[in-house]
Every structure is written in C-alpha cells, then in structure tokens.
Motif scaffolding. Structure first.
Motif, mmCIF file in Angstrom:
data_model
loop_
_atom_site.group_PDB
_atom_site.id
_atom_site.type_symbol
_atom_site.label_atom_id
_atom_site.label_comp_id
_atom_site.label_asym_id
_atom_site.label_seq_id
_atom_site.Cartn_x
_atom_site.Cartn_y
_atom_site.Cartn_z
ATOM 1 N N GLU A 72 -5.438 3.412 0.526
ATOM 2 C CA GLU A 72 -7.022 2.844 0.960
ATOM 3 C C GLU A 72 -6.935 1.660 -0.130
ATOM 4 N N SER A 73 -7.735 0.482 0.287
ATOM 5 C CA SER A 73 -7.990 -0.536 -0.522
ATOM 6 C C SER A 73 -8.745 -0.242 -1.806
ATOM 7 N N ASN A 74 -9.746 0.557 -1.423
ATOM 8 C CA ASN A 74 -10.762 0.899 -2.746
ATOM 9 C C ASN A 74 -9.831 1.650 -3.794
ATOM 10 N N MET A 75 -9.036 2.578 -3.228
ATOM 11 C CA MET A 75 -8.165 3.139 -3.987
ATOM 12 C C MET A 75 -7.137 2.211 -4.971
ATOM 13 N N ALA A 76 -6.521 1.195 -4.309
ATOM 14 C CA ALA A 76 -5.944 0.312 -4.843
ATOM 15 C C ALA A 76 -6.517 -0.652 -5.824
ATOM 16 N N GLY A 90 -15.056 14.179 0.862
ATOM 17 C CA GLY A 90 -15.866 13.909 1.760
ATOM 18 C C GLY A 90 -16.984 12.987 1.001
ATOM 19 N N LEU A 91 -16.846 12.931 -0.422
ATOM 20 C CA LEU A 91 -17.896 12.106 -1.059
ATOM 21 C C LEU A 91 -17.609 10.696 -1.325
ATOM 22 N N LEU A 92 -18.486 9.963 -1.666
ATOM 23 C CA LEU A 92 -17.956 8.393 -1.875
ATOM 24 C C LEU A 92 -17.165 8.369 -2.997
ATOM 25 N N PRO A 93 -15.964 7.254 -2.985
ATOM 26 C CA PRO A 93 -15.342 7.211 -4.218
ATOM 27 C C PRO A 93 -16.118 6.857 -5.397
ATOM 28 N N THR A 94 -17.310 6.401 -5.539
ATOM 29 C CA THR A 94 -17.949 6.065 -6.515
ATOM 30 C C THR A 94 -18.423 7.484 -7.273
ATOM 31 N N HIS A 145 -1.404 -9.799 -3.810
ATOM 32 C CA HIS A 145 -2.112 -8.887 -3.037
ATOM 33 C C HIS A 145 -3.102 -9.498 -2.215
ATOM 34 N N PRO A 146 -3.445 -9.091 -1.059
ATOM 35 C CA PRO A 146 -4.486 -9.567 -0.152
ATOM 36 C C PRO A 146 -5.954 -9.479 -1.051
ATOM 37 N N LEU A 147 -6.281 -8.702 -1.906
ATOM 38 C CA LEU A 147 -7.658 -8.460 -2.618
ATOM 39 C C LEU A 147 -7.542 -9.198 -3.670
ATOM 40 N N ASP A 148 -8.565 -10.265 -4.050
ATOM 41 C CA ASP A 148 -8.847 -10.881 -4.956
ATOM 42 C C ASP A 148 -8.772 -9.953 -5.915
ATOM 43 N N VAL A 149 -9.797 -8.985 -6.123
ATOM 44 C CA VAL A 149 -9.619 -8.113 -7.429
ATOM 45 C C VAL A 149 -8.428 -7.523 -8.005
ATOM 46 N N VAL A 150 -7.413 -7.276 -7.138
ATOM 47 C CA VAL A 150 -6.332 -6.489 -7.625
ATOM 48 C C VAL A 150 -5.261 -7.900 -8.044
#
Length: 1381
Positions: free
Chosen positions: A350-354, A243-247, A403-408
């Motif tokens: 989830e995108s943040n996990m990717a 339930g906490l934020l990924p950070t 991948h759709p995300l630039d970071v990835v």
C-alpha cells in the motif's frame, strides 16, 4: 503582484452562566474599580477581541495583589470564574491562548490559589461520562500541558485521575468504534478522538515528569502503575488492529515504546528487548510479568509487516540515541532496525505504507548520524560506505528514486544525502578526494543516462560532498549535457536544481582559488556561454524551459553576469533577429531583460536610459515571428519586482502597440500568457494609483509645491485613465460580428480582468477607472451577441463580464427584454446543440433583471401556472428563476406529450434536451440553500423529477438499443402502431448474458421480403419525412434521432445529479428546511442504476455517470443511514449479478461492458478518501478472482465484465496509489486472458494490458516506441511488483517451449508478444552491482531459444526481441541479423 487582503480574525466570546454571573455581581464594585467589576465587564462583552484586551487588564491587576488580598473570597471567586472560562473555551480559540500566556507569570501567592481553582475545574472535567464530550476534555488536558505552568501544576495534582480518565476513554472509544462499523463519518470522528487521546497520554509522560521520581509508583498495587499497564494494553491493541487508520496505529507504536521505556527495568537491557521484539525472538520467560500481561501479544502472536514498521518508528523516535547513552546494546539495535525495514520494503504494497517506510528509513539515517558522534569503532566500520548496511540502503535508493510518489522520491534523496554524511562521519579526518567509495559513486552516477530522474538529485548531493571540480574533472561537458536535457519539461526542474547546486559550488570554489577578474571569466565560460548559445539557437521547448527554470537561478547567484550577457547579445542582436523557430540574439536579449526586471535586478527606466534596449528593438520583439519572443517582450513591459512601480508613458504606448497586432494569436497557450501578463499590468496600475492617491492626501501644501516640479501625480493618474480607456476601445472594436474566436477570447478575457481589478472595493482611496463608465447600449449588445459564438468559453467570458457590470446596465425596456426572452426560448428548441447553450446563458443573464417576471407573465398560454407576484418577499433573482423554470417546464411537458406520439417530429422540430439544459443552468446560479419560496420550490422539484422520468421513458429505447446509431423508430399513430411494436422488439438489447449461449432467430413476419426488392416495388424510406410547425417538409436522419435521445439522457442525468448535490435534503416529511426527500433521492439512485447498467450509447451512460457521481458523493456524507449505505448495497448487488451468469440479466456484455465500469467507478469513488478503502479492496479482490478463473468455465461473461471493469479502475486517477498493489495481479490476468480461445476475453485482456503498461511506465512522451523515457530498470520493476518475476519467467518458459503437435517445431505462443513488450521496457542499470535476487539473466536463454526458431514469421517480434535491453551486445547483434534477414 496582487496584495492579498488581510483576513479578519474571528474570536468567539465567552458567556458565563447565570448563577456564576450573580455570584460575580455580588463582589462587583459600584464604581467598576475592583477585580470582580472588571471581570464582570469582561464576561458581559459580546466581542471576543474586546474580551482579550480585558483579560490582559484583569491579569495585570491580579499580579499586583498582595498576600493578604490573595486569600479574600473575591479573589477566590474571580479565580474560579477564570478557571471556568479557560476550560469552557475551545482549543483553537485565541482567547484561550491569551489567557494561558497571561496567567503564566502569576506571583507565587496568587499561583497557589489559582492552582486550587483550576484543580477544582479540572476535577469536574474528568467526571465527564458523555462520549461526545471526551474530545473536549482531552483538548483541555493537552492545552494545560502546552507551555502553561498553571495547567501543568493542576494536572500534576490530579495525575492519577487523569491517567484513569485516559484509560477509561480509550476503552470506551474503541468499543463505540466497533458498534459504528460501516458509518464512515462517525468512525472517522472517533478515530481522530482516539488519536488525540493517545497523543495526550504520551504528552503526560513526557511533560509531567515529577510523578515518575522514585519507585513508589512502580509497585503493582499503585493506581498509577495499574493505569499505565492498562494504557499499554490499549496501545498494543490499537497497534495490532488493522481496521484502524494508519495514523492511529503508528501513534500507538510510538506510545508503546514510550511507555515501555518509562516502565522497563533494568534500563540498559531496554535496547535488547526492543531488538528482540523487532526480530520476533522475545521469550515470555525472560520478560517481566507486567509486560506479558500488558503487551504479551507482541511476543506470542505473528506480527504483521505494518506492526513491525510502526515499532521501528517508535524505537527511532522515542529512544535516546544521542551521546551513545544506550551503549553497545543501542548500537546493535541501530544495526538491526534497517535490516527489518529493508526486509519490509518488498512486502508492503500500500502506498501509505511505502511512504511511512521511506520516512522511517530517513529518520534512521538521522539517528545513525547522532550515534556516530560518540560511537565505537565497530559501529563506524559497520556503517561506512563499503558496509553491507550501506549497500542495502543504496539499493533502496536506486529502486525508489523514481517512485511514483513525490514523498518517497524526496525521502530517497534525503537517505542518499545522509548516507554520504554517515560515510564522512566514519572516516578519520577530512574526506580524501580519492576515497574509493565516493569515486565509485561518482563513476556509477555519471554512467547513467540523463533520462533517469534520480540521477540529478543524487549528483547534487555528491557535488555538495566532494565539490563540483571533482565532477567536472571527469567530464567538462556535463553542464552542456544537462542543458540539452532541458528540452523535456519532465526533466527540466531536476536538471535546473542540479545546475544550480553545481554553479553555486563552483563559484565558491573559484572565489577561494582565484581573484575576481580571473574566476568570473572561468565561471562564465562554464555556465553562461552554453546558456547563451541555447537561448539563441536552441529549439523552442528547450529555450522556454531554460528561461523558466535555469536563467532566474543563474542571475540570482551572480547578478553581475547580466551585463556580460547583455554585452554579448547586443553585439549580434541586429544581425541575428531570429525566426519562427529560433529566438536569435534579439529574443535571447528580451528573455534576459525580462527575467532580470521581474526579479528586481533592473528597472525599465534604467534599461531605456542606459541604452540597453531601444524602443525600436522592443517593438520588433512585440511583433516577432517567434511566439515566445513576443511574450518575453510583453513580459518585459508588464512584470516588475515591485507591484507599485509606476508605468511610464513609453510603456503605455508600447502596450497599445502590442494589443493592436496580437489579439488574434492562434495558439491557446500564447493567448493565456498574454492575458495573464496584461492582468499583472492592470494590477500594477491599480496598486500604484492607490499609492499616488494616498501620497496626495498625506502631503501638505508646501510639499505639493515642492513636488509638483518633480512629479505630477494627477497627470499620471489621468494618463492611467486615458490608457485603460483606449485599451477598452480597442478591445470592443475587436468584438465586431464575425470576428475570430482567438480575438474574442483575448478581448473578453482582458476586459474581464479590467472589470475585476478596477472594481470599487473597500479600503480603496479612489478608483482610477471604472469600466461601467465605458459601457453603453451598443457595447452591451456587442457582449450579448458573443453568446451566439459556437465556442462555449466565449459565452462564459461574455456572461461573466456582463455579470460584473449588470448593476450598471439598464435593460428595463420591456420590448428589449421580450425580444431577448423570445430569442432564448426559440434557441432552446433548436436542432443545433450549441444553440441551447446560448439560450441558457441568455436566460441566466436576463434572470438578474426585474422586468423579466412581467415578460413571463404576458404569455397567456401558461399564465395559469404562475403563482408569483412582485410583492413576494423573495429576491428578484429567485422569483425570476422560478418563473423561467415554470415556463420552460410547461413547454417541455407539452413537447414530451408530442414526442410520445412522434419521436421523429420531436427530433426534427423541438428536441427537448435544450429546455432541460436551460433549467439546469438556471438552477446552478441560484443559492439553493438560501431560498425563500420553499413551498413553490418543493413542488417544482417534484415536477422536475417526474418530468425527467417521463422524458427518459421516451428516449431510453433508442439509447438502450444494442445498435442505437442507425435506428429510426416509427410514429405511434394507429396506422403504424403494430410496426412500431415490431421495431421496438427488434431493438431490444442483443448483448446480454444469454446472447452468447442462445441463438437469436427472427420470426417470419419480422424478416425482410427480399423478393420485393427484385420486383422493384417501393420500400419504406430510410430517411422519413415529417412536417414541422409551419408544415414545411424536412428529412429526419437516424443521427438526428440519436442526438436528440442521448443529449436528452445527458441533460436529465446532469439535472438529477445537480438536484441531489445542491438541494438541501428533507430528512423528515414534515420538515420545512429541505427541498428533496429521502424517497426521491432513492428513486433517482434507482434511475441512474437502471440507465448506467442498460444504456448502450456511450454518450448517454458517460453523462449518466457524471450525474451519478454527484449523487454518490452526497450519499457518502449523508447522516441518514438508509442513504449512506446505499452505495455499498448497490456495489454488492452488481457484483453478485456479474458473478451469477443469469441468462435473464440485462447487463451489456459488449461495448466494453457499456456503463457497468462507470457504475462501479462512481460507487468506489464515493468512499471517503481517508478511510481504509475497504470497498475498493473487496471489489478488486472479487474482480481479479473473476478475471483469472481457476477452472475454464463455459460462461465467460463474468470474466469479460471483470476485465473491462479492472481496466476502468486502473485508468481512474481518483484511486491514486490505493490501486497500485493490484497492478501485478492485473498484469497476470491480462496475459492469461490473452491465451483464451474466446475473442471477447482476448479483446478485453488486450485493453487491460495496454492500460496497465501506461499506468506502470507512464504516458508515452515521444514517437520513439522504445524510448527509455517510458522504461525502467529490471530491478526497479521487479522490486515494485515482485510477484511478476516468477510469473513472467514461467510464462516465457512456456512460450519458448510451445511446440506444434504435427511438425514438432516451435510455434508462436499467444502471450509471447505481451511478454516481450514488458521485457522490452526493462533494461539493466550500471547501479545493479552484485544484487542478483531479481536478476534479468534467467530470461535471456528463453528469448534466444525463440529467436533461433526457423518459423518465427513476424518480424515485429524479432525487432521487439532486439530492443530488449537485458540482452548482451552479442545477442542483440544476433537479433539484428534476424531482423535484417
């Protein structure tokens, strides 16, 4: 081009409390000479900047104190106050940082006393019990450990107390977070507090090492040990709490590993423990007791994928990988980590996990490089290019490089680059050119098609590794092939980066191998010659992108090549001047010179002096047939490397020549470029003029005499002024009545730039030009006439220009104001929609003039409504706005009263939406958070809200009709009152839940008597006639009525949304600071809910959605809990109503569910972006369960609604990557829905499928339906959506075996086309290698089986089969034969 004004630094001053101030005063010297006097003076200053200077003086004086003075009461008092000052200042206050840096160099005898003072202050800080102040204490702890020796020494003295405080704060913050569940704002604040507390705990271990020497602290009875065990337990709980934020979770993972590393013994077994944790093979009996009690859940519970990911991150970041310090166990852990990470790649949705996974894999490659510097031979064998680990890493790269995300994508490139470096590190000696691994990679990458974006970055890495010569040896035409690709803007940046890497590497290679005269010719042949050919003969898009992306990089690499390019182009410029489709040599020459000048390789004087270009050639370019050649020629004149370069007279004349012929450009893109370039030119004039003014001011008389012969600065400034004045004359001449839209747009934009750039601002020596001096009454009238344009952007530009000049305009003539005001009022009730926009801009312009208030008060019919006079202490703009709105509202109320009697007359004579539009426009330019007449505005807001509801009740029956497009209601006079009720009954929505289950039968008296038609008796006119204000007869069409109604609904929605968004909220009824109450906001929310869920006209509910979005954005940030939870309540209610299938529900089941998707979109979009998006997840799960019903239900309305809502959510870009995990479920719902026997379900499924195809493969960028630009490899597709592999295979098998029950022959399955459409967008990749888990081969037999059917009637299906890339050549030929037959 434009110099940015330096931002002024604001420093909050420190204020000392009275008691401490008195103590300091008692030690102060009357002559202000001692330390106490200086410190007293410092704390009494009100400016933080001055306090900084004073602090430096104080510390300097403190350092000069001898040992005897250090123990004096005055010094102790001063040090105590300095400590109080340090701990009272905010973490980001520059005063705190200056204080810390100044105190770092204190002598030892002063440092001892300073530590005592700081320890005393820190003790007081650690006694804090208020949860809201914990963040301040933790910020102070962090700042003490950040390059501050005095602070670090203080923490060292209180190490146990600091640990206990951190443990207590973590527990209390977590407990408070549980209590605040649902309050997203407070939860987010606590999450950040929690994050800071974890980081401070880690800093404590990393920066205060003295407390961990020896073994005393490791005893179970030690307070330090107990506190550390408690912290590890808290970190483990945070790590496991989804339930906490990924950070917070990922930082907890770092903290867990760091604390275990510090506490665990023996150290050599630490890598084995971490490896067992990651592989889930830890046995509780084999680990210490403290480990089981503190983080035993990591051993006993099933770890989620995210927990494993964060533990991997912690291991890589916190363990010592350099110098092989962990030995063989560390090498084993290094090999285990990528296996765990790559196993998670297909499971984390989830995108943040990717993103986290890609970053952690990149960190692993860096750690592997560190280990390989001193590793065993076994590790080198396990990490070379042919190893299993490297193969899996390459598979990850190939799957994620698009991948759709630039970071990835960026991390995939970094991983590939590090793979090559790792392979080099495993080899003995230098990399051989014939290395099998590198040769295989080169061959595989070059075999890919150029539309694959990942190919460019990987080839660039390979070029850096093996050299460009090895690449060009395979194919010398590669540079030309890459240049050909640059006609596609999406590929041009990637292609230019690769070309840059290649020609830089090639240049280095040639320089080392040949002399300059030889190598430069080879280099030009390889890289410059193909460029010149494209510039002269290439298609417009290709040449544009080559010039923008490639040419600057080429000239930066080799500026000397410019002369070579000019020489070749000059030779053919006269003969090859180009056409409307090609630039020719002249256009290429312009592009090269423009780029070289913009990047500082040439100046315009040099171009003209050296004969590189004649004035005639420049003029020819400025009026060239090709748009981009004209732009390049203008850019050559306007763009310079230095923003202060002085314009020559020749440049000014050429600019005037250009403006004469190019204001009427029909291309919007060209107009934008022209205006942008001219703005750069004006900025250059402004800045160079300021330089000239300053030069004149700073020169002595002798210097002026010497320089006058060389350069007359005042003559240049006069030329500037005359030049801009002549430009303004041309622009105003172009604004004649009847001038075209392009001409008006260009002229007004350029005039706006002139007014903005040459405005009088602070810091300017003198203004070279003022546009206001060129404005007279005729030109003001010209600008006002621009409001009549049918293009709103022209109105906007004219209004903005007038606002920039309004201080200099004289419109106080009451007659002029009266005429303009009356014109605005007349336009506000025009039946032409754009007239009300004109009225709004005209009123907004008039509101800024003082005389308008008197004009409003002259209208006797509404004078009694005004309580405003000129003596009120409010601004002119506020009083005028209030007067105008009151006047508009008074007229609008009378018109609504008339509309209640006759909507037809209102639609034809005074459509009310114009008045509302003007009210909204007037409010938008007023600073609603800084008003003076609060009582009057509060009353006005209440009236506006009630007026909106009243107007809505008049027009809503039309827009909520099931068929509003052709409806004409009757008047409400006594003769036709009964008939009106009949019509209103008939227009009630026919598409609610009971529409599909219950037949609608008209009553007898509602039926049309068709016999009357045959008897030639007159019937009611389809187009009624009414009489307007002047009793003229006019026809009212259904379209006029509908336009009046839906535009009224639109303006009401925008007005209400704007009121909620901009007005300060009155949370307490007696409060004087708010203008809108909580109850009013709730009522507005109910209004939007009612109309979004019941309106049938798209124009009405789309604009209601816009207003509703404004409302929901405010609610999500509201401090009032009753308002903040409203979106969640509304969402739950509408989902329950959709699921209920209640026949009495008013929800619209046709028109793609009308406003329901918009309603849910607005509610979900209001969720804070940095939250866990729980509402989105809950909604998607609910909708997907409804879209794919387990049992065939008789009532299919919920399924139709869910399919339509899913389509809207997948199309909404605001949800970003948070919605990607649900795409696979959406595809399944669409394909299964396509097999439904109900047309409504099939229709909604088709629309959803189309949206998902666009979301997955991108917007179609060409006419070729099967272009590989909108396709991907099968492995990439099924790696991204793994659940679709078994589903599509199963559905294709069902479709292939579908038999006709009577004939026994194969027949078409409803979902076959959708399946083939997806498979047709997949193709095999040469990079697939031996990876077969997601092979496309199992699909082929079923496709061939269907093709062999004799009764495959639709040749489109056969062609679709032919286009499927997974088929072999033989099978594709078979398909082609079927298509041809």
């Amino acid at each position: 081009m434009v110099l940015k004004k330096k931002k002024e630094i604001q420093v909050d001053a420190f204020v000392l409390e009275c008691q401490e101030l008195e103590t300091l005063q008692s030690f102060a010297d009357a002559e202000d000479q001692n330390l106490a006097s200086l410190l007293l003076h410092c704390v009494q200053l009100s400016d933080g900047i001055h306090q900084i200077y004073c602090i430096k003086q104080i510390v300097t004086l403190l350092k000069k104190m001898d040992r005897n003075s250090a123990c004096s009461p005055m010094i102790k008092c001063c040090l105590d106050i300095v400590g109080v000052m340090y701990f009272s200042l905010g973490a980001k206050n520059p005063l705190k940082k200056v204080l810390a840096s100044s105190l770092n160099g204190l002598p030892e005898h002063i440092m001892t006393e300073a530590v005592h003072s700081f320890v005393h202050c820190l003790k007081e800080e650690l006694k804090t019990t208020d949860l809201c102040l914990y963040r301040k204490v933790m910020d102070n702890l962090a700042s003490c450990m950040e390059n501050f020796s005095l602070g670090k020494a203080s923490i060292n003295k209180l190490f146990k107390e600091v640990l206990q405080f951190l443990q207590k704060s973590l527990v209390e913050i977590q407990e408070e977070n549980r209590k605040l569940s649902g309050n997203s704002i407070a939860e987010t604040r606590l999450m950040h507090d929690l994050l800071v507390a974890i980081k401070v705990s880690m800093m404590l271990l990393q920066k205060v090492q003295e407390n961990f020497q020896g073994n005393l602290w490791k005893k179970p009875s030690s307070l330090v040990w107990q506190s550390m065990c408690g912290l590890v337990k808290s970190f483990t709980n945070f790590l496991m709490d989804e339930g906490l934020l990924p950070t917070v979770q990922t930082t907890s993972g770092l903290a867990v590993i760091l604390f275990i590393k510090t506490m665990f013994e023996p150290v050599e077994k630490l890598p084995c423990l971490v490896s067992d944790l990651l592989l889930r093979s830890v046995k509780c009996a084999s680990v210490p007791e403290w480990f089981v009690s503190s983080c035993g859940s990591l051993c006993t519970e099933e770890l989620s994928d995210s927990v494993l990911l964060f533990l991997c991150h912690g291991a890589l970041a916190m363990l010592e990988w350099k110098n092989g310090s962990m030995g063989e166990n560390g090498e084993k852990l290094l090999l285990d980590i990528p296996l765990v990470l790559l196993s998670l790649a297909s499971q984390l949705k989830e995108s943040n996990m990717a993103v986290s996974l890609s970053r952690i894999l990149a960190i692993w490659t860096n750690s592997a490089l560190d280990v390989l510097e001193s590793s065993s031979q076994n590790l080198k064998c396990s990490l070379n290019g042919n190893s299993n680990t490297t193969g899996k890493l390459l598979e990850y790269v190939y799957t994620h490089w698009e991948h759709p995300l630039d970071v990835v994508r960026h991390q995939a490139k970094l991983i590939f680059k590090n793979i090559l470096r790792i392979h080099q590190a495993t080899l003995k000696g230098s990399v051989a050119k014939s290395d099998p691994f590198l040769s295989m990679l080169t061959e595989s990458l070059l075999s890919l098609e150029w539309h694959v974006k990942g190919k460019y970055a990987s080839l660039g890495c390979l070029v850096e590794c093996v050299g460009v010569e090895n690449i060009l040896t395979v194919d010398r035409t590669i540079p030309a092939q890459i240049l050909d690709v640059m006609s596609d803007q999406t590929l041009a940046p990637y292609a230019s980066d690769l070309l840059e890497t290649m020609f830089i590497n090639h240049k280095s290679h040639l320089i080392s191998a040949f002399q300059k005269t030889i190598w430069i010719n080879h280099w030009h042949d390889a890289w410059v010659s193909p460029l010149l050919l494209i510039l002269c003969e290439g298609n417009p898009d290709q040449t544009t992108y080559v010039i923008d992306y490639y040419l600057p990089k080429l000239l930066k690499c080799s500026p000397d090549s410019l002369s070579y390019m000019i020489k070749i182009l000059q030779a053919s410029a006269d003969a090859n001047i180009g056409s409307c489709n090609t630039r020719g040599a002249l256009g290429a020459l312009m592009a090269c010179l423009r780029t070289s000048r913009a990047h500082g390789h040439l100046q315009f004087r040099d171009i003209m002096r050296d004969g590189l270009l004649s004035t005639g050639c420049v003029k020819q370019g400025l009026v060239h047939q090709h748009n981009q050649v004209r732009i390049d020629a203008l850019g050559l004149l306007c763009e310079t490397h230095r923003s202060t370069e002085i314009l020559t007279m020749e440049e000014m004349q050429l600019i005037q020549f250009f403006i004469t012929y190019n204001l009427n450009s029909q291309s919007p893109a060209v107009r934008q470029q022209i205006c942008s370039l001219l703005k750069k030119l004006f900025c250059r004039i402004q800045e160079s003029s300021q330089v000239l003014y300053k030069l004149e001011q700073n020169k002595t008389k002798q210097e002026l005499i010497k320089e006058s012969a060389k350069w007359d600065h005042f003559a240049t400034l006069q030329q500037y002024k005359d030049f801009i004045s002549s430009i303004c004359d041309k622009l105003f001449e172009a604004l004649f009545p009847g001038s075209s839209h392009p001409t008006r747009f260009s002229s007004l934009t350029i005039l706006g730039s002139i007014a903005e750039i040459f405005s009088a601002t602070e810091g300017q020596t003198q203004a070279v030009f003022q546009l206001a001096q060129e404005i007279d009454s005729t030109r003001v009238q010209t600008l006002i006439q621009c409001f009549a344009s049918t293009f709103e952007e022209v109105k906007v530009l004219a209004f903005e220009l007038l606002m920039k000049l309004h201080d200099m305009l004289d419109l106080q003539d009451s007659e002029n104001l009266h005429l303009l005001f009356q014109a605005a009022m007349d336009l506000s009730i025009s039946t032409k929609p754009y007239d009300c926009v004109t009225a709004s801009y005209l009123l907004n312009f008039l509101i800024h003039h003082k005389g308008l208030l008197n004009v409003c008060l002259k209208y006797q019919q509404v004078a009694h409504t005004f309580q405003i006079n000129e003596d009120m202490s409010a601004s002119t703009m506020e009083k005028n706005t209030l007067a105008v709105i009151k006047y508009l509202l008074a007229n609008l109320e009378r018109e609504i009263f008339q509309a209640e009697k006759s909507l037809l007359q209102a639609a034809a004579s005074f459509p009310m939406y114009g008045r509302v539009h003007c009210i909204t426009g007037a409010l938008q330019q007023l600073p609603l958070n800084n008003l003076t007449l609060m009582i009057e505005w509060r009353q006005m807001v209440a009236k506006l809200i009630l007026m909106s509801y009243r107007l809505s009740s008049v027009v809503s029956p039309i827009v909520q009709s099931s068929s509003p497009e052709g409806l004409i209601p009757m008047d409400t006079d006594s003769e036709t009152a009964g008939r009106l009720q009949t019509i209103l009954h008939e227009i009630q929505p026919r598409d609610t839940n009971d529409y599909f289950t219950q037949a609608k039968i008209l009553k007898e008296h509602h039926r049309v008597d068709f016999e009357k038609l045959t008897d030639n008796e007159p019937v009611e006119n389809v187009c009624p006639e009414i009489r307007g204000k002047e009793r003229q007869t006019c026809d009212v069409t259904a379209q006029m009525v509908l336009v009046c109604c839906w535009r009224s609904m639109k303006e009401i929605s925008l007005l209400l949304g704007m009121l909620c968004k901009l007005l300060p909220l009155q949370t307490v009824s007696e409060s004087s600071d708010g203008l809108i109450t909580v109850e009013q906001v709730k009522d507005i929310g109910d209004y939007f809910k009612h109309h979004l869920l019941q309106s049938r006209h798209r124009g009405a509910f789309e604009l209601a959605y816009t207003g509703f979005v404004m409302l929901t954005e405010i609610l999500s940030r509201c401090t009032s809990e009753s308002l903040r939870t409203l979106p969640q309540q509304w969402l739950y209610n509408v989902l329950e109503e959709i699921k209920s299938c209640d026949p009495s529900s008013k929800l619209c089941a046709t028109r793609r569910s009308a406003g329901i998707p918009f309603y849910i979109q607005a509610l979900l979009a209001s969720e804070p972006k940095k939250s866990k998006t729980n509402l989105l997840k809950m909604t998607m799960n609910e909708l997907i369960s409804l879209a794919v019903p387990v049992n065939e239900s008789l009532n299919i309305i919920p399924q139709v609604h869910s399919l339509n809502i899913l389509r809207a959510l997948f199309r909404d870009t605001r949800f970003g990557e948070n919605i990607i995990p649900y795409i696979a479920d959406g595809i399944q719902a669409a394909i299964l829905g396509f097999t439904s026997p109900v047309w409504a379900v099939r229709n909604s499924s088709t629309l959803l499928f189309s949206t998902l195809i666009t979301r997955i493969f991108g917007v179609k960028r060409g006419k070729d339906e099967n272009s590989k630009k909108n396709r991907m490899t099968g492995r990439e597709f099924f790696s991204r959506f793994p659940t679709l592999y078994p589903f599509l295979l199963q559905q294709l098998e069902v479709a292939a075996r579908t038999m006709d029950s009577e004939t026994g022959e194969l027949k078409l399955h409803p979902s076959l086309f959708l399946l083939l459409l997806i498979l047709g967008k997949l193709y095999p990749s040469p990079m697939d290698g031996t990876y077969s888990a997601l092979s496309m081969a199992p699909f082929v037999p079923f496709i061939m089986r269907k093709l062999e059917a004799k009764n495959l009637p639709d040749w489109h299906l056969q062609c679709q089969c032919y286009e499927i890339g997974i088929l072999s050549t033989t099978n594709r030929n078979f398909c082609w034969d079927k298509c041809s037959a």
